[in-house]
Design a protein around this motif. Structure first.
Motif, PDB file in Angstrom:
ATOM      1  N   HIS A 105     -15.605 -45.592 -17.576  1.00 17.05           N
ATOM      2  CA  HIS A 105     -14.987 -44.738 -16.571  1.00 17.05           C
ATOM      3  C   HIS A 105     -13.819 -44.010 -17.217  1.00 17.05           C
ATOM      4  N   LEU A 118      -8.336 -34.536  -8.971  1.00 12.89           N
ATOM      5  CA  LEU A 118      -9.319 -35.459  -8.402  1.00 12.89           C
ATOM      6  C   LEU A 118      -9.784 -34.991  -7.027  1.00 12.89           C
ATOM      7  N   ASP A 119      -8.860 -34.479  -6.216  1.00 14.22           N
ATOM      8  CA  ASP A 119      -9.247 -33.966  -4.894  1.00 14.22           C
ATOM      9  C   ASP A 119     -10.223 -32.803  -5.036  1.00 14.22           C
ATOM     10  N   LEU A 121     -12.236 -32.219  -7.564  1.00 15.57           N
ATOM     11  CA  LEU A 121     -13.516 -32.734  -8.056  1.00 15.57           C
ATOM     12  C   LEU A 121     -14.312 -33.394  -6.928  1.00 15.57           C
ATOM     13  N   GLU A 122     -13.636 -34.167  -6.102  1.00 17.59           N
ATOM     14  CA  GLU A 122     -14.312 -34.813  -4.977  1.00 17.59           C
ATOM     15  C   GLU A 122     -14.854 -33.780  -3.998  1.00 17.59           C
ATOM     16  N   GLN A 123     -14.089 -32.736  -3.726  1.00 18.62           N
ATOM     17  CA  GLN A 123     -14.532 -31.675  -2.818  1.00 18.62           C
ATOM     18  C   GLN A 123     -15.746 -30.956  -3.388  1.00 18.62           C
ATOM     19  N   ALA A 125     -17.930 -32.186  -5.457  1.00 23.69           N
ATOM     20  CA  ALA A 125     -19.067 -33.098  -5.391  1.00 23.69           C
ATOM     21  C   ALA A 125     -19.659 -33.130  -3.977  1.00 23.69           C
ATOM     22  N   LYS A 126     -18.789 -33.126  -2.965  1.00 24.19           N
ATOM     23  CA  LYS A 126     -19.268 -33.112  -1.575  1.00 24.19           C
ATOM     24  C   LYS A 126     -20.036 -31.827  -1.284  1.00 24.19           C
ATOM     25  N   GLU A 127     -19.520 -30.695  -1.740  1.00 26.51           N
ATOM     26  CA  GLU A 127     -20.189 -29.411  -1.509  1.00 26.51           C
ATOM     27  C   GLU A 127     -21.545 -29.360  -2.201  1.00 26.51           C
ATOM     28  N   GLU A 128     -21.616 -29.856  -3.412  1.00 23.04           N
ATOM     29  CA  GLU A 128     -22.884 -29.878  -4.147  1.00 23.04           C
ATOM     30  C   GLU A 128     -23.890 -30.771  -3.441  1.00 23.04           C
ATOM     31  N   LYS A 129     -23.426 -31.912  -2.953  1.00 25.23           N
ATOM     32  CA  LYS A 129     -24.308 -32.830  -2.234  1.00 25.23           C
ATOM     33  C   LYS A 129     -24.825 -32.164  -0.953  1.00 25.23           C
TER      34      LYS A 129
END
Length: 164
Positions: A105, A118-119, A121-123, A125-129
């Motif tokens: 990691h 990080l926020d 990147l998380e956003q 990832a959510k959009e891609e999902k």
């Protein structure tokens, strides 16, 4: 001497590589401590399990650490290879290198992302999902205008979509 201990000839070779400082180690204990280090690595036991005949386990451990830091083991290996090469006993074609890669990691590597990274990147990832989920749901609806593998839409390619 047990079968695990070095012969006098082997000890004479090893002793040349072991440093002797102004305050120790005492030369008469040096061999026992070296044998204790060898015992520990040969058996895989814990340092606290080193037999008392090699000296106090903490002393043997400290000596091993000092020798490691001083490069004694590397010098001993190189000296052993050089001695074997003089005798013509080295066959480097038998040497093999194996490697294993383990991914860790990013926190394990000391990565310290800037504030908000990080926020973001998380956003992302959510959009891609959500995009990939929406594409899967659209494919399941049987939309006649959904592209087929040939690149043409279902209605334009003459494929009977059952809507007629």
């Amino acid at each position: 001497m047990t079968r695990a201990q070095r012969t006098d000839g082997a000890w004479e070779f090893v002793e040349r590589y072991l440093p002797i400082g102004a305050y120790g180690p005492y030369p008469e204990r040096l061999r026992q401590q070296f044998e204790g280090v060898i015992w520990r690595f040969r058996t895989g036991g814990q340092w606290r399990e080193v037999p008392a005949e090699f000296g106090a386990w903490s002393t043997v451990h400290n000596r091993c650490r000092q020798w490691r830091d001083a490069g004694v083991f590397e010098a001993l290996l190189e000296g052993t290879l050089a001695e074997a090469a003089k005798r013509g006993e080295v066959d480097l074609s038998l040497v093999g290198v194996d490697s294993t890669t383990a991914r860790a990691h990013h926190d394990a590597a000391g990565m310290q992302p800037g504030e908000g990274v990080l926020d973001a990147l998380e956003q992302a990832a959510k959009e891609e999902k959500a995009r990939s989920k929406g594409a899967r749901d659209k494919d399941k609806t049987g939309d006649p205008e959904t592209p087929t593998p040939s690149g043409k839409s279902g209605a334009a390619s003459g494929v009977d979509t059952g809507s007629g």
